[in-house]
Every structure is written in C-alpha cells, then in structure tokens.
Design a protein around this motif. Sequence first.
Motif, PDB file in Angstrom:
ATOM      1  N   THR A 139       0.841  -1.181   0.000  1.00  0.00           N
ATOM      2  CA  THR A 139       0.000   0.000   0.000  1.00  0.00           C
ATOM      3  C   THR A 139       0.883   1.239   0.000  1.00  0.00           C
ATOM      4  OG1 THR A 139      -1.658  -1.190   1.269  1.00  0.00           O
ATOM      5  CG2 THR A 139      -1.812   1.204   1.257  1.00  0.00           C
ATOM      6  N   LEU A 140       0.687   2.110  -0.968  1.00  0.00           N
ATOM      7  CA  LEU A 140       1.484   3.331  -1.084  1.00  0.00           C
ATOM      8  C   LEU A 140       0.598   4.522  -0.753  1.00  0.00           C
ATOM      9  CD1 LEU A 140       3.362   2.554  -4.398  1.00  0.00           C
ATOM     10  CD2 LEU A 140       4.187   2.255  -2.067  1.00  0.00           C
ATOM     11  N   HIS A 141       1.167   5.475  -0.065  1.00  0.00           N
ATOM     12  CA  HIS A 141       0.416   6.659   0.316  1.00  0.00           C
ATOM     13  C   HIS A 141       0.485   7.702  -0.784  1.00  0.00           C
ATOM     14  CE1 HIS A 141      -0.155   5.189   4.350  1.00  0.00           C
ATOM     15  NE2 HIS A 141       1.113   4.846   4.371  1.00  0.00           N
ATOM     16  N   ASP A 142      -0.624   8.389  -0.978  1.00  0.00           N
ATOM     17  CA  ASP A 142      -0.664   9.479  -1.942  1.00  0.00           C
ATOM     18  C   ASP A 142       0.004  10.703  -1.334  1.00  0.00           C
ATOM     19  OD1 ASP A 142      -2.114   8.000  -3.817  1.00  0.00           O
ATOM     20  OD2 ASP A 142      -4.025   8.566  -2.915  1.00  0.00           O
ATOM     21  N   PRO A 143       0.481  11.607  -2.178  1.00  0.00           N
ATOM     22  CA  PRO A 143       1.028  12.859  -1.630  1.00  0.00           C
ATOM     23  C   PRO A 143      -0.065  13.607  -0.867  1.00  0.00           C
ATOM     24  CG  PRO A 143       1.401  12.704  -4.007  1.00  0.00           C
ATOM     25  CD  PRO A 143       0.530  11.559  -3.622  1.00  0.00           C
ATOM     26  N   GLU A 144       0.338  14.338   0.169  1.00  0.00           N
ATOM     27  CA  GLU A 144      -0.605  15.098   0.988  1.00  0.00           C
ATOM     28  C   GLU A 144      -0.258  16.574   0.929  1.00  0.00           C
ATOM     29  OE1 GLU A 144      -1.698  12.173   4.645  1.00  0.00           O
ATOM     30  OE2 GLU A 144       0.177  13.277   4.809  1.00  0.00           O
ATOM     31  N   LEU A 145      -1.285  17.407   1.021  1.00  0.00           N
ATOM     32  CA  LEU A 145      -1.080  18.838   1.168  1.00  0.00           C
ATOM     33  C   LEU A 145      -0.936  19.152   2.643  1.00  0.00           C
ATOM     34  CD1 LEU A 145      -3.752  20.389  -1.207  1.00  0.00           C
ATOM     35  CD2 LEU A 145      -1.306  20.173  -1.613  1.00  0.00           C
ATOM     36  N   VAL A 146       0.015  20.000   2.980  1.00  0.00           N
ATOM     37  CA  VAL A 146       0.229  20.415   4.363  1.00  0.00           C
ATOM     38  C   VAL A 146       0.339  21.930   4.374  1.00  0.00           C
ATOM     39  CG1 VAL A 146       1.682  20.201   6.403  1.00  0.00           C
ATOM     40  CG2 VAL A 146       1.511  18.284   4.809  1.00  0.00           C
ATOM     41  N   CYS A 147      -0.596  22.594   5.057  1.00  0.00           N
ATOM     42  CA  CYS A 147      -0.564  24.050   5.166  1.00  0.00           C
ATOM     43  C   CYS A 147       0.550  24.447   6.141  1.00  0.00           C
ATOM     44  CB  CYS A 147      -1.900  24.591   5.640  1.00  0.00           C
ATOM     45  SG  CYS A 147      -1.898  26.386   5.834  1.00  0.00           S
ATOM     46  N   LEU A 148       1.466  25.274   5.701  1.00  0.00           N
ATOM     47  CA  LEU A 148       2.572  25.717   6.548  1.00  0.00           C
ATOM     48  C   LEU A 148       2.238  26.990   7.316  1.00  0.00           C
ATOM     49  CD1 LEU A 148       5.491  25.076   4.040  1.00  0.00           C
ATOM     50  CD2 LEU A 148       4.715  23.607   5.915  1.00  0.00           C
ATOM     51  N   ASP A 149       1.096  27.602   7.011  1.00  0.00           N
ATOM     52  CA  ASP A 149       0.700  28.850   7.662  1.00  0.00           C
ATOM     53  C   ASP A 149      -0.485  28.675   8.601  1.00  0.00           C
ATOM     54  OD1 ASP A 149       2.689  30.298   6.399  1.00  0.00           O
ATOM     55  OD2 ASP A 149       1.439  30.702   4.651  1.00  0.00           O
ATOM     56  N   ILE A 150      -0.747  27.442   9.022  1.00  0.00           N
ATOM     57  CA  ILE A 150      -1.863  27.178   9.934  1.00  0.00           C
ATOM     58  C   ILE A 150      -1.578  27.834  11.281  1.00  0.00           C
ATOM     59  CG2 ILE A 150      -0.913  24.984  10.728  1.00  0.00           C
ATOM     60  CD1 ILE A 150      -3.786  23.960  10.860  1.00  0.00           C
ATOM     61  N   GLY A 151      -2.619  28.320  11.909  1.00  0.00           N
ATOM     62  CA  GLY A 151      -2.441  28.932  13.227  1.00  0.00           C
ATOM     63  C   GLY A 151      -3.705  29.601  13.698  1.00  0.00           C
ATOM     64  N   GLY A 152      -3.593  30.343  14.793  1.00  0.00           N
ATOM     65  CA  GLY A 152      -4.731  31.005  15.401  1.00  0.00           C
ATOM     66  C   GLY A 152      -5.359  32.060  14.520  1.00  0.00           C
ATOM     67  N   HIS A 153      -4.646  32.511  13.500  1.00  0.00           N
ATOM     68  CA  HIS A 153      -5.164  33.536  12.611  1.00  0.00           C
ATOM     69  C   HIS A 153      -6.091  32.968  11.533  1.00  0.00           C
ATOM     70  CE1 HIS A 153      -1.094  32.179  11.554  1.00  0.00           C
ATOM     71  NE2 HIS A 153      -1.655  31.938  10.396  1.00  0.00           N
ATOM     72  N   CYS A 154      -6.211  31.630  11.451  1.00  0.00           N
ATOM     73  CA  CYS A 154      -7.121  31.005  10.488  1.00  0.00           C
ATOM     74  C   CYS A 154      -8.559  31.287  10.920  1.00  0.00           C
ATOM     75  CB  CYS A 154      -6.880  29.503  10.410  1.00  0.00           C
ATOM     76  SG  CYS A 154      -5.256  29.078   9.745  1.00  0.00           S
ATOM     77  N   THR A 155      -9.421  31.564   9.949  1.00  0.00           N
ATOM     78  CA  THR A 155     -10.793  31.947  10.275  1.00  0.00           C
ATOM     79  C   THR A 155     -11.804  30.840  10.025  1.00  0.00           C
ATOM     80  OG1 THR A 155     -11.102  32.856   8.059  1.00  0.00           O
ATOM     81  CG2 THR A 155     -10.335  34.382   9.794  1.00  0.00           C
ATOM     82  N   ALA A 156     -11.409  29.745   9.398  1.00  0.00           N
ATOM     83  CA  ALA A 156     -12.344  28.660   9.083  1.00  0.00           C
ATOM     84  C   ALA A 156     -12.132  27.482  10.028  1.00  0.00           C
ATOM     85  CB  ALA A 156     -12.148  28.206   7.642  1.00  0.00           C
ATOM     86  N   THR A 157     -13.183  26.682  10.257  1.00  0.00           N
ATOM     87  CA  THR A 157     -13.038  25.485  11.080  1.00  0.00           C
ATOM     88  C   THR A 157     -12.336  24.379  10.296  1.00  0.00           C
ATOM     89  OG1 THR A 157     -15.232  24.733  10.450  1.00  0.00           O
ATOM     90  CG2 THR A 157     -15.042  25.964  12.521  1.00  0.00           C
ATOM     91  N   ARG A 158     -12.485  24.397   8.972  1.00  0.00           N
ATOM     92  CA  ARG A 158     -11.787  23.454   8.101  1.00  0.00           C
ATOM     93  C   ARG A 158     -10.966  24.259   7.107  1.00  0.00           C
ATOM     94  NH1 ARG A 158     -13.584  18.582   8.960  1.00  0.00           N
ATOM     95  NH2 ARG A 158     -13.248  17.390   7.091  1.00  0.00           N
ATOM     96  N   CYS A 159      -9.788  23.776   6.813  1.00  0.00           N
ATOM     97  CA  CYS A 159      -8.916  24.451   5.852  1.00  0.00           C
ATOM     98  C   CYS A 159      -9.558  24.387   4.465  1.00  0.00           C
ATOM     99  CB  CYS A 159      -7.552  23.767   5.834  1.00  0.00           C
ATOM    100  SG  CYS A 159      -6.439  24.432   4.577  1.00  0.00           S
ATOM    101  N   PRO A 160      -9.787  25.537   3.814  1.00  0.00           N
ATOM    102  CA  PRO A 160     -10.403  25.514   2.489  1.00  0.00           C
ATOM    103  C   PRO A 160      -9.465  24.941   1.417  1.00  0.00           C
ATOM    104  CG  PRO A 160      -9.850  27.757   3.096  1.00  0.00           C
ATOM    105  CD  PRO A 160      -9.562  26.898   4.293  1.00  0.00           C
ATOM    106  N   VAL A 161      -8.191  24.912   1.680  1.00  0.00           N
ATOM    107  CA  VAL A 161      -7.225  24.379   0.716  1.00  0.00           C
ATOM    108  C   VAL A 161      -7.122  22.863   0.846  1.00  0.00           C
ATOM    109  CG1 VAL A 161      -4.814  24.426  -0.024  1.00  0.00           C
ATOM    110  CG2 VAL A 161      -5.934  26.540   0.680  1.00  0.00           C
ATOM    111  N   CYS A 162      -6.991  22.363   2.076  1.00  0.00           N
ATOM    112  CA  CYS A 162      -6.788  20.932   2.313  1.00  0.00           C
ATOM    113  C   CYS A 162      -8.071  20.200   2.683  1.00  0.00           C
ATOM    114  CB  CYS A 162      -5.758  20.734   3.414  1.00  0.00           C
ATOM    115  SG  CYS A 162      -4.182  21.520   3.073  1.00  0.00           S
ATOM    116  N   GLY A 163      -9.086  20.931   3.143  1.00  0.00           N
ATOM    117  CA  GLY A 163     -10.352  20.314   3.515  1.00  0.00           C
ATOM    118  C   GLY A 163     -10.339  19.589   4.846  1.00  0.00           C
ATOM    119  N   LEU A 164      -9.366  19.892   5.699  1.00  0.00           N
ATOM    120  CA  LEU A 164      -9.234  19.201   6.984  1.00  0.00           C
ATOM    121  C   LEU A 164      -9.359  20.175   8.143  1.00  0.00           C
ATOM    122  CD1 LEU A 164      -6.134  17.000   6.139  1.00  0.00           C
ATOM    123  CD2 LEU A 164      -8.500  16.246   6.304  1.00  0.00           C
ATOM    124  N   PRO A 165      -9.747  19.675   9.326  1.00  0.00           N
ATOM    125  CA  PRO A 165      -9.740  20.530  10.517  1.00  0.00           C
ATOM    126  C   PRO A 165      -8.298  20.904  10.893  1.00  0.00           C
ATOM    127  CG  PRO A 165     -10.845  18.428  10.957  1.00  0.00           C
ATOM    128  CD  PRO A 165     -10.272  18.348   9.596  1.00  0.00           C
TER     129      PRO A 165
END
Length: 120
Positions: free
Chosen positions: A30-56
């Motif tokens: 089983t091989l893992h697909d590439p993942e997106l990782v937001c490097l600017d995540i933090g308290g300044h984010c305004t959404a409950t889920r990242c609009p780019v990655c779709g994750l909490p």
Amino acid sequence: MRTQLTYCAARGREIRIAVTEDPGHDGQATLHDPELVCLDIGGHCTATRCPVCGLPAEALAARLVHNGLQTALNPVVKLRCEVCDHVTEYVVVDERFATCAECGTTVDYQALPGVSGPVA
C-alpha cells in the motif's frame, strides 16, 4: 517535499503549502498518496476546516508533525505511544491535542500519562 504558494479563501491571501513526496516507484505494498500540508496554519485562520486541504486544524497540525515540519514553538512530551509502541515525542499541536512524531497518531493531550494541567 516541495513547497508552493496558493490562495486561501479563509485568510484572503496567499499561503505556503507543502506537498509531501509521491512514492518513487510502483509496488505491491500500500502506497500513500502525496498530501497537502498548510505551513501557515495557526490562530489567525478563520475557518473550522482548511479551504485548501479540507481538513480541521488539528488534522493539519498532525500532518505537520508526521512530516517533520512542526515548529520549535510546539511543546514536546516524551512518552511511549500506545499505537506504535515506541518511546517517542508527542508534539502538542494545540490546547487539546498532541501527535506522536513517529506514527502520527493524534490523542487528547490531557489523557496522556503524567500530563496534568493546561499546555505550558
């Protein structure tokens, strides 16, 4: 791992993201697909889920830890992970969660043995 800029609708500006490496070969395992990782995540984010990655935010923070991208500002607790059974570092990703640096398992910070009180 490569980094690039992309637009974040929640922040209204460009942010930095990393794309984890795609496995270099085809195989039977089983091989893992590439993942997106937001490097600017933090308290300044305004959404409950990242609009780019779709994750909490907690899941993105766990990806940062799992890919070795956590910042030096994250508190670390050294304990045995019940999932991978290694004595490893748990990186505290926010006031509620900590992530095993080896296997990426995210747990309730307060439930870790020997942890008492809020994150320092």
